[in-house]
Design a protein around this motif. Structure first.
Motif, PDB file in Angstrom:
ATOM      1  N   MET A   1       0.815  -1.214   0.000  1.00  0.00           N
ATOM      2  CA  MET A   1       0.000   0.000   0.000  1.00  0.00           C
ATOM      3  C   MET A   1       0.848   1.264   0.000  1.00  0.00           C
ATOM      4  O   MET A   1       0.445   2.295  -0.530  1.00  0.00           O
ATOM      5  N   LEU A   2       2.046   1.229   0.610  1.00  0.00           N
ATOM      6  CA  LEU A   2       2.877   2.439   0.685  1.00  0.00           C
ATOM      7  C   LEU A   2       3.129   3.024  -0.698  1.00  0.00           C
ATOM      8  O   LEU A   2       3.141   4.240  -0.869  1.00  0.00           O
ATOM      9  N   LYS A   3       3.314   2.152  -1.686  1.00  0.00           N
ATOM     10  CA  LYS A   3       3.574   2.648  -3.036  1.00  0.00           C
ATOM     11  C   LYS A   3       2.346   3.346  -3.631  1.00  0.00           C
ATOM     12  O   LYS A   3       2.479   4.176  -4.529  1.00  0.00           O
ATOM     13  N   GLN A   4       1.160   3.014  -3.126  1.00  0.00           N
ATOM     14  CA  GLN A   4      -0.062   3.644  -3.630  1.00  0.00           C
ATOM     15  C   GLN A   4      -0.214   5.083  -3.135  1.00  0.00           C
ATOM     16  O   GLN A   4      -1.017   5.842  -3.674  1.00  0.00           O
ATOM     17  N   PHE A   5       0.544   5.446  -2.100  1.00  0.00           N
ATOM     18  CA  PHE A   5       0.428   6.803  -1.558  1.00  0.00           C
ATOM     19  C   PHE A   5       0.949   7.870  -2.516  1.00  0.00           C
ATOM     20  O   PHE A   5       0.583   9.034  -2.411  1.00  0.00           O
ATOM     21  N   ILE A   6       1.828   7.481  -3.441  1.00  0.00           N
ATOM     22  CA  ILE A   6       2.437   8.457  -4.349  1.00  0.00           C
ATOM     23  C   ILE A   6       1.454   8.871  -5.435  1.00  0.00           C
ATOM     24  O   ILE A   6       0.915   8.036  -6.171  1.00  0.00           O
ATOM     25  N   GLY A   7       1.231  10.175  -5.547  1.00  0.00           N
ATOM     26  CA  GLY A   7       0.420  10.714  -6.634  1.00  0.00           C
ATOM     27  C   GLY A   7      -1.059  10.423  -6.549  1.00  0.00           C
ATOM     28  O   GLY A   7      -1.803  10.735  -7.478  1.00  0.00           O
ATOM     29  N   SER A   8      -1.511   9.836  -5.445  1.00  0.00           N
ATOM     30  CA  SER A   8      -2.931   9.489  -5.346  1.00  0.00           C
ATOM     31  C   SER A   8      -3.772  10.730  -5.067  1.00  0.00           C
ATOM     32  O   SER A   8      -3.406  11.597  -4.271  1.00  0.00           O
ATOM     33  N   THR A   9      -4.919  10.809  -5.734  1.00  0.00           N
ATOM     34  CA  THR A   9      -5.868  11.901  -5.482  1.00  0.00           C
ATOM     35  C   THR A   9      -7.040  11.422  -4.630  1.00  0.00           C
ATOM     36  O   THR A   9      -7.954  12.192  -4.339  1.00  0.00           O
ATOM     37  N   SER A  10      -7.013  10.148  -4.240  1.00  0.00           N
ATOM     38  CA  SER A  10      -8.093   9.585  -3.438  1.00  0.00           C
ATOM     39  C   SER A  10      -8.061  10.172  -2.031  1.00  0.00           C
ATOM     40  O   SER A  10      -7.036  10.078  -1.338  1.00  0.00           O
ATOM     41  N   PRO A  11      -9.157  10.789  -1.566  1.00  0.00           N
ATOM     42  CA  PRO A  11      -9.191  11.333  -0.194  1.00  0.00           C
ATOM     43  C   PRO A  11      -8.891  10.266   0.851  1.00  0.00           C
ATOM     44  O   PRO A  11      -8.223  10.539   1.852  1.00  0.00           O
ATOM     45  N   LYS A  12      -9.371   9.058   0.632  1.00  0.00           N
ATOM     46  CA  LYS A  12      -9.139   7.990   1.590  1.00  0.00           C
ATOM     47  C   LYS A  12      -7.654   7.660   1.696  1.00  0.00           C
ATOM     48  O   LYS A  12      -7.108   7.518   2.804  1.00  0.00           O
ATOM     49  N   LEU A  13      -6.980   7.525   0.558  1.00  0.00           N
ATOM     50  CA  LEU A  13      -5.551   7.223   0.586  1.00  0.00           C
ATOM     51  C   LEU A  13      -4.754   8.357   1.214  1.00  0.00           C
ATOM     52  O   LEU A  13      -3.776   8.126   1.922  1.00  0.00           O
ATOM     53  N   LYS A  14      -5.188   9.579   0.983  1.00  0.00           N
ATOM     54  CA  LYS A  14      -4.507  10.716   1.608  1.00  0.00           C
ATOM     55  C   LYS A  14      -4.658  10.663   3.129  1.00  0.00           C
ATOM     56  O   LYS A  14      -3.712  10.970   3.871  1.00  0.00           O
ATOM     57  N   ASN A  15      -5.835  10.273   3.593  1.00  0.00           N
ATOM     58  CA  ASN A  15      -6.051  10.140   5.029  1.00  0.00           C
ATOM     59  C   ASN A  15      -5.205   9.015   5.619  1.00  0.00           C
ATOM     60  O   ASN A  15      -4.626   9.149   6.698  1.00  0.00           O
ATOM     61  N   LEU A  16      -5.140   7.899   4.903  1.00  0.00           N
ATOM     62  CA  LEU A  16      -4.316   6.775   5.359  1.00  0.00           C
ATOM     63  C   LEU A  16      -2.841   7.153   5.399  1.00  0.00           C
ATOM     64  O   LEU A  16      -2.113   6.790   6.334  1.00  0.00           O
ATOM     65  N   LYS A  17      -2.407   7.901   4.396  1.00  0.00           N
ATOM     66  CA  LYS A  17      -1.018   8.345   4.344  1.00  0.00           C
ATOM     67  C   LYS A  17      -0.682   9.248   5.520  1.00  0.00           C
ATOM     68  O   LYS A  17       0.374   9.104   6.164  1.00  0.00           O
ATOM     69  N   LEU A  18      -1.584  10.177   5.842  1.00  0.00           N
ATOM     70  CA  LEU A  18      -1.368  11.079   6.966  1.00  0.00           C
ATOM     71  C   LEU A  18      -1.288  10.311   8.284  1.00  0.00           C
ATOM     72  O   LEU A  18      -0.396  10.549   9.104  1.00  0.00           O
ATOM     73  N   LEU A  19      -2.198   9.375   8.488  1.00  0.00           N
ATOM     74  CA  LEU A  19      -2.190   8.598   9.723  1.00  0.00           C
ATOM     75  C   LEU A  19      -0.929   7.745   9.837  1.00  0.00           C
ATOM     76  O   LEU A  19      -0.325   7.647  10.903  1.00  0.00           O
ATOM     77  N   TYR A  20      -0.533   7.149   8.723  1.00  0.00           N
ATOM     78  CA  TYR A  20       0.696   6.333   8.759  1.00  0.00           C
ATOM     79  C   TYR A  20       1.899   7.200   9.124  1.00  0.00           C
ATOM     80  O   TYR A  20       2.741   6.801   9.939  1.00  0.00           O
ATOM     81  N   SER A  21       1.978   8.395   8.545  1.00  0.00           N
ATOM     82  CA  SER A  21       3.090   9.299   8.831  1.00  0.00           C
ATOM     83  C   SER A  21       3.127   9.673  10.313  1.00  0.00           C
ATOM     84  O   SER A  21       4.197   9.720  10.934  1.00  0.00           O
ATOM     85  N   LEU A  22       1.953   9.916  10.892  1.00  0.00           N
ATOM     86  CA  LEU A  22       1.902  10.296  12.307  1.00  0.00           C
ATOM     87  C   LEU A  22       2.251   9.126  13.213  1.00  0.00           C
ATOM     88  O   LEU A  22       2.922   9.298  14.233  1.00  0.00           O
ATOM     89  N   VAL A  23       1.814   7.932  12.856  1.00  0.00           N
ATOM     90  CA  VAL A  23       2.177   6.750  13.651  1.00  0.00           C
ATOM     91  C   VAL A  23       3.678   6.515  13.560  1.00  0.00           C
ATOM     92  O   VAL A  23       4.333   6.185  14.553  1.00  0.00           O
ATOM     93  N   ARG A  24       4.229   6.713  12.375  1.00  0.00           N
ATOM     94  CA  ARG A  24       5.680   6.564  12.198  1.00  0.00           C
ATOM     95  C   ARG A  24       6.431   7.543  13.093  1.00  0.00           C
ATOM     96  O   ARG A  24       7.448   7.194  13.707  1.00  0.00           O
ATOM     97  N   LYS A  25       5.954   8.761  13.169  1.00  0.00           N
ATOM     98  CA  LYS A  25       6.649   9.793  13.937  1.00  0.00           C
ATOM     99  C   LYS A  25       6.423   9.650  15.439  1.00  0.00           C
ATOM    100  O   LYS A  25       7.377   9.748  16.222  1.00  0.00           O
ATOM    101  N   LEU A  26       5.188   9.419  15.851  1.00  0.00           N
ATOM    102  CA  LEU A  26       4.834   9.529  17.265  1.00  0.00           C
ATOM    103  C   LEU A  26       4.728   8.192  17.989  1.00  0.00           C
ATOM    104  O   LEU A  26       4.686   8.166  19.214  1.00  0.00           O
ATOM    105  N   GLY A  27       4.647   7.088  17.232  1.00  0.00           N
ATOM    106  CA  GLY A  27       4.382   5.794  17.857  1.00  0.00           C
ATOM    107  C   GLY A  27       5.334   5.430  18.980  1.00  0.00           C
ATOM    108  O   GLY A  27       6.516   5.771  18.923  1.00  0.00           O
ATOM    109  N   PRO A  28       4.812   4.759  20.018  1.00  0.00           N
ATOM    110  CA  PRO A  28       3.438   4.305  20.202  1.00  0.00           C
ATOM    111  C   PRO A  28       2.484   5.477  20.448  1.00  0.00           C
ATOM    112  O   PRO A  28       2.761   6.349  21.269  1.00  0.00           O
ATOM    113  N   VAL A  29       1.364   5.480  19.729  1.00  0.00           N
ATOM    114  CA  VAL A  29       0.431   6.592  19.808  1.00  0.00           C
ATOM    115  C   VAL A  29      -1.001   6.056  19.794  1.00  0.00           C
ATOM    116  O   VAL A  29      -1.299   5.053  19.137  1.00  0.00           O
TER     117      VAL A  29
END
Length: 403
Positions: free
Chosen positions: A1-29
């Motif tokens: 799925m990570l590769k799907q984050f590039i260039g996607s215009t899907s609102p859902k994928l953008k939301n998933l990308k944002l959440l993944y980025s925050l978990v990566r930065k702040l985890g455990p969160v």
């Protein structure tokens, strides 16, 4: 799925990308914290996080503390969901690392650069490492995100080309299209950037991402360089001025620098400058073990000086102390201009405690005028692999971070 984050215009994928980025930065969160940061409803946040769990990208760390009710879920990224290749190419060594998504080193290979190591030979070595690790670590094609390459020589980032190669012992480096050729050899996406900036990125992501927004990485080797992180992002320049720190003037009446100016930091605190000063003092009659070990003083190299430092040669210790003092002066000037939260020392001289201690003490003493400053200075903890780790980090950032 990570590769799907590039260039996607899907609102859902953008939301998933944002959440993944925050978990990566702040985890455990927790879900509660993520909902507050994103503005999503808790139920929406929980549903999206569960999708990331189902994709194998994050999981519950199991360390949430209960306040009397149900233990909260505390999410972290799954480090082995995908893999990264990080590469550093210098005139001395090429380092290739297999990394997980937390930038842990899973495998490593080094190539000592000699007259056989042309550009083509070296890129084939990197490709062979990738092929071998795919088999030995059972990595499927979709799990390998890409190859990041860091170099210190001038590059064209857009074209992925090494513009001007300095000091390589073999031919075939000037104008080498690293990105294109390595992608042809591996059929994997390749990204190229400046090595010092990538070292700063790795130090920031591994150790300082949660608590600070700006970091400066400084390095003293053959040249003196710095990399900068501002608001969590690498500061890159199309003018290739990453060595400009080495040409900061620390003594207007000082030594002549290779750039033609007088008193540059490069002329005092780089390895060639340290070697030249040791030779100069021996010629003036100063006592050193190097004088007895080399009949021809001009044959003394900086590696001989580093070895003599390990044996606590008094002359070399004195020269290093002076070089560190000037480095500290230059560093304090850099801090005054950039005002970072954190400064990291990297490079060959970092394992030499005297250099780091004198340079950092000198810089700190000049900052006493600002007693409320909370700026921290630390030595690099991954001095020898940090550029290659940063190169791998660049690939992960390409898929998961905005901008």
């Amino acid at each position: 799925m990570l590769k799907q984050f590039i260039g996607s215009t899907s609102p859902k994928l953008k939301n998933l990308k944002l959440l993944y980025s925050l978990v990566r930065k702040l985890g455990p969160v927790s879900i509660h914290t993520l909902a507050e940061m994103t503005g999503y409803k808790s139920v929406t946040c929980a549903r999206l996080l569960e999708e990331l769990v189902q994709e194998g990208l994050i999981y519950d760390s199991g360390i949430g503390e209960s306040s009397g009710g149900r233990r909260p879920l505390m999410y972290v990224i799954q480090p082995t969901a995908c893999y990264l290749i990080g590469v550093e190419i210098t005139s001395l060594y090429t380092t290739v690392l297999l990394l997980d998504l937390k930038l842990n080193i899973l495998d490593t290979a080094k190539l000592q650069m000699d007259a056989h190591c042309t550009g083509e030979y070296t890129l084939n070595f990197i490709a062979d490492c990738v092929r071998n690790w795919r088999v030995s670590h059972t990595i499927h094609d979709e799990q390998l995100l890409g190859i990041g390459v860091g170099v210190l020589d001038p590059i064209d980032r857009e074209q992925g080309i090494l513009c001007k190669a300095n000091l390589f012992p073999a031919d075939g480096w000037d104008g080498l299209p690293i990105t294109e050729k390595l992608e042809q050899l591996t059929n994997i996406r390749v990204l190229l950037d400046n090595g010092t900036q990538l070292a700063a990125l790795a130090e920031y992501r591994i150790h300082h991402w949660k608590e600070s927004g700006s970091l400066v990485f400084v390095s003293s080797d053959i040249g003196i360089r710095c990399g900068t992180i501002v608001q969590g992002r690498m500061v890159s320049s199309s003018t290739e001025m990453d060595d400009s720190f080495g040409h900061m003037i620390v003594d207007i009446h000082g030594h002549r620098c290779s750039c033609g100016s007088y008193g540059c930091l490069q002329a005092y605190s780089s390895l060639p400058a340290i070697r030249d000063e040791v030779v100069r003092r021996i010629k003036r009659g100063h006592v050193s073990m190097l004088h007895h070990e080399h009949q021809n003083i001009e044959e003394i190299g900086f590696h001989h000086v580093l070895d003599a430092l390990e044996r606590e040669d008094p002359l070399c210790l004195e020269v290093i102390r002076d070089a560190a003092y000037y480095f500290g002066i230059g560093l304090s000037n850099l801090i005054f201009m950039l005002r970072p939260d954190v400064v990291i020392f990297g490079g060959t001289l970092v394992p030499k405690p005297l250099f780091y201690e004198v340079a950092s003490a000198t810089a700190q003493s000049r900052l006493r005028h600002y007693p409320n400053s909370r700026m921290q200075i630390h030595p690099s903890t991954e001095a020898y692999d940090i550029v290659a780790q940063g190169a791998g980090c660049m690939v992960l950032d390409y898929f998961t971070e905005e901008g």
